[in-house]
Design a protein around this motif. Structure first.
Motif, mmCIF file in Angstrom:
data_model
loop_
_atom_site.group_PDB
_atom_site.id
_atom_site.type_symbol
_atom_site.label_atom_id
_atom_site.label_comp_id
_atom_site.label_asym_id
_atom_site.label_seq_id
_atom_site.Cartn_x
_atom_site.Cartn_y
_atom_site.Cartn_z
ATOM 1 N N PRO A 1 0.837 -1.211 0.000
ATOM 2 C CA PRO A 1 0.000 0.000 0.000
ATOM 3 C C PRO A 1 0.869 1.257 0.000
ATOM 4 O O PRO A 1 1.915 1.315 0.646
ATOM 5 C CB PRO A 1 -0.789 -0.099 1.301
ATOM 6 N N THR A 2 0.411 2.249 -0.726
ATOM 7 C CA THR A 2 1.175 3.490 -0.875
ATOM 8 C C THR A 2 1.123 4.331 0.407
ATOM 9 O O THR A 2 0.173 4.227 1.193
ATOM 10 C CB THR A 2 0.637 4.304 -2.062
ATOM 11 N N ALA B 1 -3.005 15.186 -2.543
ATOM 12 C CA ALA B 1 -3.425 14.024 -3.324
ATOM 13 C C ALA B 1 -2.942 14.134 -4.762
ATOM 14 O O ALA B 1 -2.397 13.180 -5.332
ATOM 15 C CB ALA B 1 -4.946 13.902 -3.288
ATOM 16 N N PHE B 2 -3.106 15.333 -5.335
ATOM 17 C CA PHE B 2 -2.781 15.497 -6.754
ATOM 18 C C PHE B 2 -1.264 15.469 -6.981
ATOM 19 O O PHE B 2 -0.739 14.614 -7.682
ATOM 20 C CB PHE B 2 -3.372 16.822 -7.242
ATOM 21 N N PHE B 3 -0.576 16.400 -6.330
ATOM 22 C CA PHE B 3 0.867 16.488 -6.571
ATOM 23 C C PHE B 3 1.601 15.322 -5.917
ATOM 24 O O PHE B 3 2.585 14.833 -6.463
ATOM 25 C CB PHE B 3 1.403 17.835 -6.080
ATOM 26 N N HIS C 1 1.575 2.694 -10.861
ATOM 27 C CA HIS C 1 1.001 4.034 -10.964
ATOM 28 C C HIS C 1 -0.508 4.003 -10.706
ATOM 29 O O HIS C 1 -1.034 4.838 -9.994
ATOM 30 C CB HIS C 1 1.269 4.628 -12.351
ATOM 31 N N TRP C 2 -1.164 3.007 -11.308
ATOM 32 C CA TRP C 2 -2.610 2.893 -11.103
ATOM 33 C C TRP C 2 -2.936 2.758 -9.623
ATOM 34 O O TRP C 2 -3.943 3.295 -9.155
ATOM 35 C CB TRP C 2 -3.169 1.661 -11.827
ATOM 36 N N HIS C 3 -2.087 2.048 -8.919
ATOM 37 C CA HIS C 3 -2.324 1.826 -7.492
ATOM 38 C C HIS C 3 -2.409 3.157 -6.754
ATOM 39 O O HIS C 3 -3.367 3.432 -6.031
ATOM 40 C CB HIS C 3 -1.201 0.960 -6.923
ATOM 41 N N ARG C 4 -1.398 4.021 -6.959
ATOM 42 C CA ARG C 4 -1.392 5.317 -6.277
ATOM 43 C C ARG C 4 -2.469 6.229 -6.839
ATOM 44 O O ARG C 4 -3.095 7.010 -6.134
ATOM 45 C CB ARG C 4 -0.034 5.990 -6.416
ATOM 46 N N TYR C 5 -2.665 6.102 -8.155
ATOM 47 C CA TYR C 5 -3.662 6.936 -8.824
ATOM 48 C C TYR C 5 -5.052 6.674 -8.252
ATOM 49 O O TYR C 5 -5.797 7.608 -7.935
ATOM 50 C CB TYR C 5 -3.623 6.614 -10.318
ATOM 51 N N ARG D 1 -5.819 5.427 -5.364
ATOM 52 C CA ARG D 1 -5.905 5.875 -3.992
ATOM 53 C C ARG D 1 -6.102 7.397 -3.945
ATOM 54 O O ARG D 1 -6.946 7.907 -3.223
ATOM 55 C CB ARG D 1 -4.616 5.441 -3.244
ATOM 56 N N ALA D 2 -5.311 8.091 -4.789
ATOM 57 C CA ALA D 2 -5.439 9.551 -4.814
ATOM 58 C C ALA D 2 -6.828 9.955 -5.282
ATOM 59 O O ALA D 2 -7.436 10.888 -4.746
ATOM 60 C CB ALA D 2 -4.379 10.157 -5.736
#
Lengths: 410, 466
Positions: free
Chosen positions: A63-64, A124-126, B224-228, B230-231
């Motif tokens: 998990p990030t 969240a974005f950056f 990338h999709w993983h973080r995307y 979540r964001a």
């Protein structure tokens, strides 16, 4: 379809960057990802047109940390909003609005809320872009034409050449074993376009020029000047008003103070009793009391004494000799700009026409302010009469005392 | 074609089966093709040119009028004592309200896992951005000396003064500013993978360059999709309280004032319901013709439209309830000025505006109780257009009737707009449609990757056979 290592650039010069395999749909991709993970590869990735459900455990993606970054940003926003509102409205520039507290939580909550959301959204974005190493316009994998399907209907696994276990032949066999739709090598052409030099130089010059106004702003904040503060919009500096000692730009004759308009009367010109109201008749100061206050009565003299003691005595003194409390104090301070009040009983003022004394009360003289607004017309004449009485009393001889009372003075 | 489409449109009718979100005969490739095609066609439909020409002309008119306003001063408007908040504030509240549907569809429905939203969210988000652009314009020019508009922000200055943070008008600056920024980020963030689709399909040099830059080098990597994802989820979670707060704060502009008819605790929820109501009406107004002109009937099905109509019906009822409750509260308050203002709203000088508002917002949407009517494009268009009109009048009634009938009869008046007022309102529609038509022409108008994600194939059903 079979493995084919063809890209449109000569691969002889470019180093091998990795091996790419295409799979038929999300299910196949997930199965293949599990096997690549189990084979112990570390520098590899799956590529798909949409987030494939369940790919993270298949790949072993942890998990990030992104949510924690966002939390941190949100708290930062909350802190900024709190400190900003408290410091600006409560400390630096205290702002009293109908007696409300300078910093009361309820009125400050909306902005705390909004800034918390705003900074969290930035987080969240950056945050996700930075963690994802975006924007990055060049990646070796983009040199594969087949890879363009990744945003349409292509599902890929790419293993990078810098993986410790990287062995092209073994990987190709592994992919073939998984039932790939096609395998190919991709090369690092390193065709990143550098910024052209002239553009870089012009950019640097513009950047440095852009710092100049900032430098001026910093300098002016940390220095003092006898000039008013410089401001950008100068609306208030250019007003169509006439300044003292300047010609009017509006009227052709250049006069700012306008002459009387023909056929009009000033208020004093319509005065029915100038003797009483102005102490002046046909431009001459009057030497007699106006009819309206005659005959002078004892009642009027008492009224005059009362008004004199209220308004005049602080400076001129109760006896009119110019030694009032204010005058005494001012002389003792030795103020250079203080003009001592006149002695009302000296010969100069004793010879003054009553009209002049009346006008002095009404309009003031030298640095004596005008008392017209405070003292009514009849009271002004009462004061004049009382001053005359003071003058008589100060310059009196024994003959002025009624014969019957002369004995008492001896 | 017609048969096939109507089959899609009525798929929801079989209660034993979960209705597919898009037409079941679509493949991933078809979704990319259908959506990207719109932006890739060398020439858009003729109707686009006509609409764009008209919108651009109106935008030109708007900006000429703004130039005139700046040169001549705010006297060119009908705003004058006692109605200092005339059309500019009415238009501002109207446009901000329109924007709310976009965020609601993209954020709240996302959190509720309403997957049908994927076909319409991009569209609705774009509408949000452009509506907020129109909204932001009006307070900006309403300040009179527009070159001092930066005084709204807490910028250190040579006067060593700061704005008053306890004023609802400043809350508004922050609320609308945050809303515009977050909506823009949310919209753009969702669009990055779809811009990459356009990049990978682009033929021309300019297309390759621009889509390339704005897709930021997206590669579809699973990491990338993983973080995307979540964001995106967190952005949705942030946008949800935000969207509810924005119109609440806008309502504070009124509710925090003492004026009879404004000073009411019902205003925030009432404004939010009205905003969603007007926003959905606007989405349907735009969506209905757009899905026809651009051939998106398989992705944006009649089921989507019907769902939105149900939301319009529900929020319309909430708005109607608020109108009634306002009357009750004014009677219950026992305050003579409050009572008078509400009776005056319904039967006074502006009764015409009040009854336009009630008929458009409360009576006409009742047609949507009937399934036949809420699936008939002509009826839908009729209803949503009237809702748009009615919601503009709602803001007009709130702002103007209270201002012209406050506590002191000596300061009563009657507000009449000038031709500049009306021209700017019309011109703001021109600006809105200009931006929207450009979006329809050049950007992915449906969230391609999200639609793919909710198709049955995305869960491996095709391959594994269950």
């Amino acid at each position: 379809m079979q493995a084919s290592a063809n890209t449109d650039h000569g691969e002889a010069s470019a180093p091998l960057a990795g091996i790419l395999a295409e799979f038929d749909g999300p299910g196949a991709l997930k199965k293949a990802a599990t096997r690549v993970r189990d084979a112990g590869f570390t520098r590899w990735d799956c590529y798909s047109p949409f987030p494939v459900h369940g790919i993270d455990p298949a790949m072993g993606v942890r998990p990030t940390i992104l949510p924690w970054i966002i939390l941190g940003m949100g708290l930062t926003g909350l802190t900024i909003a709190t400190v900003l509102q408290w410091w600006t409205n409560g400390v630096d520039y205290p702002f009293l609005i109908s007696g409300k507290p300078l910093f009361g939580l309820p009125a400050n909550i909306p902005i705390m809320f909004e800034l918390t959301i705003l900074l969290s959204a930035f987080g969240a974005f950056f945050g996700s872009l930075i963690l994802n190493d975006l924007p990055r316009f060049y990646r070796p994998i983009f040199s594969s034409k087949r890879f363009r399907k990744v945003t349409d209907n292509g599902f890929f696994i790419g293993i990078d050449a810098n993986d410790p276990q990287f062995d092209p032949n073994k990987i190709k066999t592994l992919f073939a074993d998984m039932g790939t739709m096609g395998v190919e090598e991709f090369y690092d052409h390193d065709n990143r376009a550098a910024l052209p030099r002239p553009i870089f130089r012009v950019g640097m010059i513009l950047f440095l020029l852009g710092l100049i106004p900032l430098a001026f702003a910093v300098k002016s904040r940390h220095s003092t000047s006898s000039q008013p503060r410089w401001h950008f919009w100068r609306d208030m500096d250019f007003q169509p008003v006439v300044r003292a000692q300047r010609a009017s730009a509006f009227f052709p004759d250049g006069r700012a103070l306008r002459p009387q308009v023909e056929g009009t009367l000033a208020r004093e010109q319509a005065d029915k009793d100038p003797h009483l109201n102005q102490g002046k008749v046909n431009g001459k100061l009057v030497t007699t009391f106006p009819k309206a206050v005659l005959p002078l009565s004892m009642e009027m003299m008492v009224r005059g004494r009362d008004r004199f003691n209220t308004y005049c005595a602080p400076c001129h003194g109760r006896d009119g000799k110019g030694k009032g409390l204010v005058a005494t104090r001012a002389s003792s301070l030795g103020e250079g700009t203080w003009v001592p009040p006149s002695n009302l009983t000296d010969a100069r003022i004793a010879k003054m026409p009553v009209g002049e004394i009346y006008q002095t009360i009404r309009y003031g003289v030298r640095n004596m302010p005008k008392y017209g607004p405070q003292i009514e017309v009849r009271d002004r004449w009462a004061i004049v009469a009382y001053i005359r009485a003071l003058q008589r009393s100060q310059n009196a001889s024994i003959k002025d005392v009624p014969e019957a009372d002369r004995g008492k003075l001896k | 074609m017609t048969n096939e489409l109507s089959r899609v449109d009525f798929l929801a009718d079989d209660p034993t089966q979960r209705a597919p979100l898009v037409s079941p005969d679509l493949e991933f490739k078809d979704v990319t093709q259908t959506v990207c095609e719109v932006a890739e066609k060398p020439k858009p439909p003729k109707a686009w040119y006509v609409a764009f020409g008209i919108s651009l002309a109106l935008t030109g008119m708007l900006f000429s009028m703004i130039a005139y306003l700046i040169i001549a001063g705010v006297g060119v408007w009908g705003n004058n004592s006692p109605a200092f908040w005339g059309f500019p504030i009415v238009n501002f509240v109207f446009w901000v309200g329109i924007g709310h549907a976009g965020t609601l569809i993209s954020a709240i429905l996302f959190l509720f896992r309403q997957k049908w939203r994927t076909s319409i969210n991009r569209f609705a988000e774009a509408m949000t951005i452009f509506a907020v652009v129109c909204a932001g314009l009006f307070p900006g020019i309403h300040v009179g000396r527009v070159w001092f508009a930066y005084w709204l922000f807490p910028i250190p200055n040579q006067m060593e003064m700061w704005p008053n943070f306890r004023s609802p008008l400043l809350w508004d600056v922050f609320a609308v500013g945050t809303y515009a920024t977050v909506s823009l980020l949310f919209w753009y963030f969702g669009m990055i993978p779809d811009l990459a689709s356009l990049r990978d399909r682009a033929k021309g040099k300019i297309g390759k360059l621009l889509y390339g830059i704005f897709s930021l080098g997206w590669s579809g990597s699973a990491r990338h999709w993983h973080r995307y994802e979540r964001a995106y989820l967190i952005l949705a979670a942030l946008a949800t309280p935000l969207v509810l707060s924005v119109h609440s704060v806008v309502s504070f502009d009124f509710a925090v004032a003492q004026l009879p008819g404004w000073h009411a605790t019902i205003l925030p929820p009432y404004f939010v319901a009205g905003a969603i109501f007007s926003g959905f009406a606007m989405v349907v107004t735009l969506m209905l013709p757009a899905r026809l002109f651009f051939g998106l009937q398989k992705i944006v099905t009649m089921r989507h439209i019907e769902n939105m109509n149900k939301v319009i019906l529900a929020t319309g009822m909430m708005v109607g309830y608020s109108y009634a409750m306002e009357f009750f509260i004014s009677w219950y308050s026992g305050a003579p000025a409050e009572r008078f203002v509400f009776i005056n709203r319904a039967f006074g000088n502006y009764a015409w505006a009040y009854w336009i508002m009630v008929s458009c917002n409360v009576l006409i949407p009742q047609l949507f109780w009937f399934k036949k009517l809420r699936r008939n494009p002509w009826v839908i268009m009729f209803v949503v257009l009237f809702v748009n009109v009615g919601m503009w009048f709602e803001r007009f009634v709130i702002a103007v009737t209270s201002l012209t009938r406050d506590f002191t009869p000596a300061s009563w008046g009657y507000f009449s707009p000038t031709w500049i007022d009306i021209g700017m309102l019309v011109g703001s529609f021109g600006l809105f449609f200009t931006l929207f038509l450009l979006f329809l022409r050049f950007l992915p108008i449906v969230a391609i990757s999200e639609v793919k994600g909710v198709m049955p194939q995305a869960h491996g059903h095709h391959e594994e056979g269950h």
